[in-house]
Design an enzyme around this catalytic site. Structure first.
Site, PDB file in Angstrom:
ATOM      1  N   GLY A 639      -3.848   6.520   3.243  1.00  0.00           N
ATOM      2  CA  GLY A 639      -4.013   5.967   2.155  1.00  0.00           C
ATOM      3  C   GLY A 639      -3.471   4.442   2.146  1.00  0.00           C
ATOM      4  N   GLN A 640      -3.655   3.807   0.816  1.00  0.00           N
ATOM      5  CA  GLN A 640      -3.393   2.445   1.096  1.00  0.00           C
ATOM      6  C   GLN A 640      -3.190   1.872  -0.527  1.00  0.00           C
ATOM      7  OE1 GLN A 640      -5.279  -0.547   3.685  1.00  0.00           O
ATOM      8  NE2 GLN A 640      -4.127  -2.045   2.763  1.00  0.00           N
ATOM      9  N   GLY A 641      -2.313   1.379  -0.844  1.00  0.00           N
ATOM     10  CA  GLY A 641      -1.872   0.734  -2.094  1.00  0.00           C
ATOM     11  C   GLY A 641      -1.540  -0.914  -2.109  1.00  0.00           C
ATOM     12  N   TYR A 643       1.584  -2.070  -2.137  1.00  0.00           N
ATOM     13  CA  TYR A 643       2.547  -2.094  -1.413  1.00  0.00           C
ATOM     14  C   TYR A 643       2.156  -2.106   0.066  1.00  0.00           C
ATOM     15  CZ  TYR A 643       7.520  -1.450  -0.572  1.00  0.00           C
ATOM     16  OH  TYR A 643       9.001  -1.414   0.107  1.00  0.00           O
ATOM     17  N   GLY A 644       1.322  -0.934   0.477  1.00  0.00           N
ATOM     18  CA  GLY A 644       1.335  -0.901   1.745  1.00  0.00           C
ATOM     19  C   GLY A 644       0.338   0.262   2.206  1.00  0.00           C
ATOM     20  N   LYS A 645       0.550   0.764   3.317  1.00  0.00           N
ATOM     21  CA  LYS A 645      -0.307   1.786   3.971  1.00  0.00           C
ATOM     22  C   LYS A 645       0.493   2.881   3.863  1.00  0.00           C
ATOM     23  CE  LYS A 645      -3.231  -1.292   6.658  1.00  0.00           C
ATOM     24  NZ  LYS A 645      -3.760  -1.685   8.196  1.00  0.00           N
ATOM     25  N   VAL A 646       0.044   4.081   3.934  1.00  0.00           N
ATOM     26  CA  VAL A 646       0.573   5.377   4.166  1.00  0.00           C
ATOM     27  C   VAL A 646      -0.168   6.025   5.136  1.00  0.00           C
ATOM     28  CG1 VAL A 646       1.144   7.585   2.815  1.00  0.00           C
ATOM     29  CG2 VAL A 646       0.733   5.403   1.401  1.00  0.00           C
ATOM     30  N   ASP A 756       2.807   4.041 -14.153  1.00  0.00           N
ATOM     31  CA  ASP A 756       1.711   3.888 -13.662  1.00  0.00           C
ATOM     32  C   ASP A 756       0.974   5.367 -13.472  1.00  0.00           C
ATOM     33  OD1 ASP A 756      -0.476   2.530 -12.238  1.00  0.00           O
ATOM     34  OD2 ASP A 756       0.860   2.376 -10.296  1.00  0.00           O
TER      35      ASP A 756
END
Length: 960
Positions: A639-641, A643-646, A756
């Site tokens: 995943g990615q948001g 804030y950064g990647k997961v 959120d």
């Protein structure tokens, strides 16, 4: 007036050196607003009359020349002989003259953008030497001559845009070597000869637009080998022969638009059933014969086969294209019966949505009635067919002589009482921001006006896409949707869509600040608004800056003899900016080279977090995280948001974890990291994601969570999901998520407002049990003595995700726990429909309300969740609507939401609750009970009275 300096966007930091970008930048002003005073500074000798003359011999340049009147409104950049030019932009500045061969000496040039001037002559072959050139944009000039084969050497070229000139001659076959080419826009010229089949070797080409030329010969079938092609537009040429049968091989591509209008083509239409992503098909005004092909993809929305010689009946599959908006078959030799009883279509929940069928001037003998013809969004035209002479009952479909208007003005937003455009100072370009009216806010502001043109949209009727265009532009410009207003639009030859945009300041501001004006200018003028499949490529025709943006707000010092004040300002700003950029670059590389950057930052962050006592949460090193993720292998990214990647990681003890790693540029977001770390360390609930540990080492910030095997709720609601969730499972997920949010609001210490809540922040474990995640935006819940919140709210800067955002919170900046309730209500509607909160510019809350008001709620229920008890649907929909009430006080609390969902769960028959405990609750339609259960019913079948389309009743229908 704008001016940019520093490093080219395409120049990497590793390549950075003392490089001055000659960005003779961008006066996209309305002609009447151009600056009247020429700015006389050290200029490039001869550039007035021959663009580029002497520019290529920078090391020998010593002369001085005033810019002269020809440079009105431009800051000319002083150039040091050792510098390298990487960008040349002379946009919409009424330049004359020709392109000098010396431009070929600018070997570091990355962008050459001379669009919308009056440049004459040919494109010099010497430009073929610019191996670093990424963008060559010469559209909208008066260029002539031919295309030199040496342009095939431009191996870095991404955008080759020379449309709307008078360039002639053939397309060189050497263009097959443009390996990085994405945009090939050569429409509206005088190109002749045949299309080189070698173009089929271009590996990355997305847009091939050669319409409105004089091309001849057969269309090469090799074009179907372009694996990434999205748009093939060859209209208004002089081809011969049939449509290549190999075009069925476009099934290997993502082709969205195929437009071969008025091309002199003959023969039959090939099998196009494999084009699974096709949206727009135009083969009109040719000499095509034979039947209409069947089994076109359900993605198709526009089909124009008019003005051909097609015969036979309309295939049944054509009536079943559920997303159709325009079906033009007029002026052919089609026959048989028009089977409107076979029509099926997705629901029309947008007032401007239409389905227009133009079957005029064929040989149809009759019409079979169907319920969908009663829907006001659907128009059928049969004039000029034998059926109209044989029956008086078809007058509603036969008496329309003038066709239909595809440029009907958009409906005006109703103005609230007490709000009037007359309150704005129109004499100084102040206007009412119509985008805020739907929020009940009446504000005057100063917009930026933009002439914006879509060069090849994948639709023929704009009105249903008006909201989608606003949403698309807002997201690409990083502004709110209410800031984008389309004051008018028109279709022009192409067809291309011109829209007059007004970009308004944010809520509460009357005008943009200067930096935001500069940013918006840059976004528009440098193609930073990336295209998409619906809207296709775009271009800017003008940007008009009226008051107050055309008024300088900076005190100007007294001019020095020999130079005007504007020149001095330009030089001072340029030197200062260049010096700053150079210094920062040197410092950056020095620090990186000496290894100080990461260690200093790491020590600073470590000191910060040593003050935090995190009981039960393990502190990991960066090396441990590297090992757990195989050095952050991209194959382990889940995943990615923002804030950064997961990443999915494996700890030394074998545990599988999710590692959320902040991007380097997000490290300044330490506040979010700290907030989430503190919040998660105190939260313990079965429906909240558990924090296992964190990493604050070597300048890195990471959070380590328990791994959720089944991803996000949004993953399972997407159309691509292979295991759709059943109704009972969706209720179970809603109930578990609600309990997690209720814990945050009432039992957490201290209580939190999530801020959120959305489907991507609800994760599912191996048993599909839900857990709420991502507390990066969470806020302490209001207490009488905290945050000035005696009134039960926290005053805070608005943050959240579009589509889920509480409108009351957005307008007032007053955050309450009911803001989470609104967001959760949107999630409930997603569970009901599987649709995202915003899709094609449509707001899910509004769309479901409209469907319910029309008695068509079943048309929006997700068909993939199988049957469900009739008695459970209504309370579920009612609860979702209550959560999404505009008025904060009218929404239920999360405790009430939990109670209502528990009541719905108890209403479910045992066979549903047991299946939800053991599977995804998908139920085989063949085994479902036949009484009081409602499957998805997209539209009434042909034997049901059309009145049910608008009734409020829900008939007990079993899937066919």
């Amino acid at each position: 007036m704008l001016w940019e300096n520093g490093y080219s966007r395409t120049t990497t930091m590793r390549q950075a050196k003392a490089t001055l970008v000659l960005l003779v930048f961008m006066m996209l002003l309305h002609p009447s607003e151009c600056v009247s005073d020429p700015i006389e500074v050290r200029a490039l000798q001869g550039i007035r009359n021959r663009i580029g003359d002497d520019l290529g011999r920078l090391s020998d340049w010593e002369g001085e020349d005033p810019c002269g009147d020809h440079w009105t409104g431009v800051i000319c950049t002083p150039i040091n002989g050792t510098d390298h030019v990487t960008e040349l932009r002379l946009l919409n500045m009424n330049f004359t003259g020709s392109l000098a061969p010396d431009l070929g000496n600018l070997t570091q040039l990355v962008i050459m953008d001379f669009m919308w001037n009056n440049i004459t002559g040919s494109i010099p072959p010497a430009i073929g030497r610019l191996r670093n050139l990424v963008q060559l944009s010469l559209s909208g000039n008066k260029l002539t001559g031919v295309l030199d084969p040496s342009f095939g050497n431009l191996s870095s070229l991404d955008r080759f845009q020379i449309d709307e000139n008078n360039i002639s001659g053939p397309i060189p076959s050497s263009f097959q070597f443009l390996d990085n080419l994405l945009h090939f826009h050569m429409n509206n010229n005088s190109l002749n000869g045949s299309i080189p089949p070698e173009l089929g070797r271009l590996p990355r080409l997305a847009h091939l637009m050669l319409d409105n030329n004089q091309l001849s010969g057969e269309i090469p079938g090799e074009l179907s080998n372009i694996s990434r092609l999205l748009i093939l537009q060859l209209d208004n040429n002089q081809f011969s022969g049939p449509i290549p049968s190999s075009f069925r091989d476009f099934s290997r591509t993502n082709l969205t638009k195929l437009s071969l209008r008025n091309c002199g083509l003959n023969g039959t239409i090939p099998d196009l059933s494999g084009l699974s992503t096709l949206v727009y098909l135009d083969l009109s005004n040719n000499q095509l014969t034979g039947p209409i092909p069947s089994n076109l993809s359900q993605t198709v929305r526009t089909i124009d086969l008019s003005n051909n010689q097609l015969d036979g009946e309309i295939p049944a599959s054509l009536y079943e294209l559920r997303r159709m908006e325009l079906l033009q078959l007029q002026n052919n030799s089609l026959d048989g019966v028009v089977r409107s009883d076979l029509l099926s279509h997705d629901s029309f929940t947008n007032e401007e949505s239409v389905f227009i069928m133009d079957f005029r001037n064929n040989n149809f003998t009759d019409l079979t009635p169907g319920a969908l013809l009663a829907v006001p969004n659907i128009t059928l035209q049969l004039g000029g067919n034998p059926a109209c002479s044989a029956s008086q009952n078809l007058s509603a479909y036969c008496n329309v002589q003038n066709g239909y208007n595809l440029s009907t003005p958009l409906p005006l937003m109703p103005v609230p009482a007490g709000c009037s455009d007359a309150t704005c100072d129109r004499s100084r370009n102040q206007e009412l921001n119509y985008g805020l009216l739907e929020f009940g806010s009446c504000q005057c502001a100063y917009p930026i006006n933009v002439g914006y043109r879509l060069k090849s949209p994948s639709f023929a009727i704009y009105q249903p896409y008006a909201d989608a265009l606003r949403e698309y532009l807002a997201s690409r410009l990083f502004i709110n949707q209410y800031q984008v207003n389309v004051s008018d639009f028109s279709w022009i030859q192409g067809p291309r869509l011109y829209v007059n945009l007004k970009i308004f300041p944010p809520n509460g501001s009357a005008e943009f600040n200067s930096s935001e004006v500069s940013r918006l200018y840059s976004q528009f003028a440098t193609f930073n608004i990336s295209g998409n499949r619906t809207f296709g490529p775009h271009e800017i025709l003008f940007i008009f800056l009226g008051f107050p943006y055309n008024v300088s707000r900076v005190e100007t010092p007294a001019p020095v003899a020999g130079l005007k004040a504007g020149a001095i300002a330009g030089i001072v700003i340029g030197v200062a900016a260049f010096t700053a950029v150079t210094a920062i670059s040197v410092l950056y590389f020095a620090v990186k080279r000496w290894g100080l950057f990461s260690s200093v930052l790491g020590r600073r962050q470590a000191r910060r977090y040593k003050r935090i006592k995190v009981d039960g949460v393990q502190d990991f090193t960066f090396k441990e995280m590297m090992k757990a993720t195989d050095s952050f292998n991209s194959t382990l990214q889940v995943g990615q948001g923002g804030y950064g990647k997961v990443y999915k990681g494996t700890m030394p003890d074998g545990r599988i974890v999710a590692i959320k790693r902040a991007e380097e540029e997000s490290l300044q977001g330490g506040k979010e990291f700290l907030t989430e770390l503190e919040a998660l360390s105190r939260l313990h609930h079965r429906n909240l994601v558990s924090l296992i540990g964190f990493c604050d080492d070597e300048g890195e910030q990471m959070l380590i969570y328990e791994f959720m095997e089944n991803g996000t709720l949004r993953d399972h609601l997407n159309a691509t999901s292979k295991s759709p969730l059943g109704f009972a499972r969706r209720i179970q997920i809603a109930l578990g998520s609600a309990k997690g949010i209720l814990y945050l609001h009432t039992e957490a210490n201290p209580p939190l407002i999530h801020r959120d809540i959305k489907a991507t922040n609800i994760l599912l474990d191996e048993k599909l049990a839900p857990k709420v995640a991502d507390f990066g935006l969470s806020k302490l819940a209001p207490a009488p003595e905290l945050d000035g919140a005696a009134a039960g709210y926290v005053s805070t800067v608005v943050k959240g995700t579009p589509g889920y955002l509480d409108p009351e919170y957005f307008l007032t900046q007053k955050l309450t726990d009911r803001s989470d309730v609104y967001s959760f209500g949107v999630v409930l509607l997603e569970l009901l429909t599987s649709r995202p909160p915003i899709s094609d510019g449509k707001n899910l809350v509004r769309e479901v309300h409209m469907a319910d008001d029309a008695g068509m709620i079943l048309s929006v229920v997700d068909s993939r969740m199988g049957p469900y008890p009739a008695q459970c649907l209504k309370p579920f929909v009612r609860l979702a609507f209550q959560c999404c009430m505009d008025d904060t006080d009218s929404r239920p609390s999360m405790a009430e939401v939990v109670r209502e969902l528990e009541a719905i769960w108890r209403m479910l028959p045992q066979e549903y609750t047991s299946s939800a405990d053991n599977s995804t609750a998908s139920v085989d339609a063949n085994s479902m009970p036949t009484k009081s259960f409602l499957p998805y019913n997209p539209y009434v079948s042909s034997d049901i009275d059309g009145s049910n389309l608008v009734s409020g009743t829900i008939p007990p229908i079993i899937p066919r």
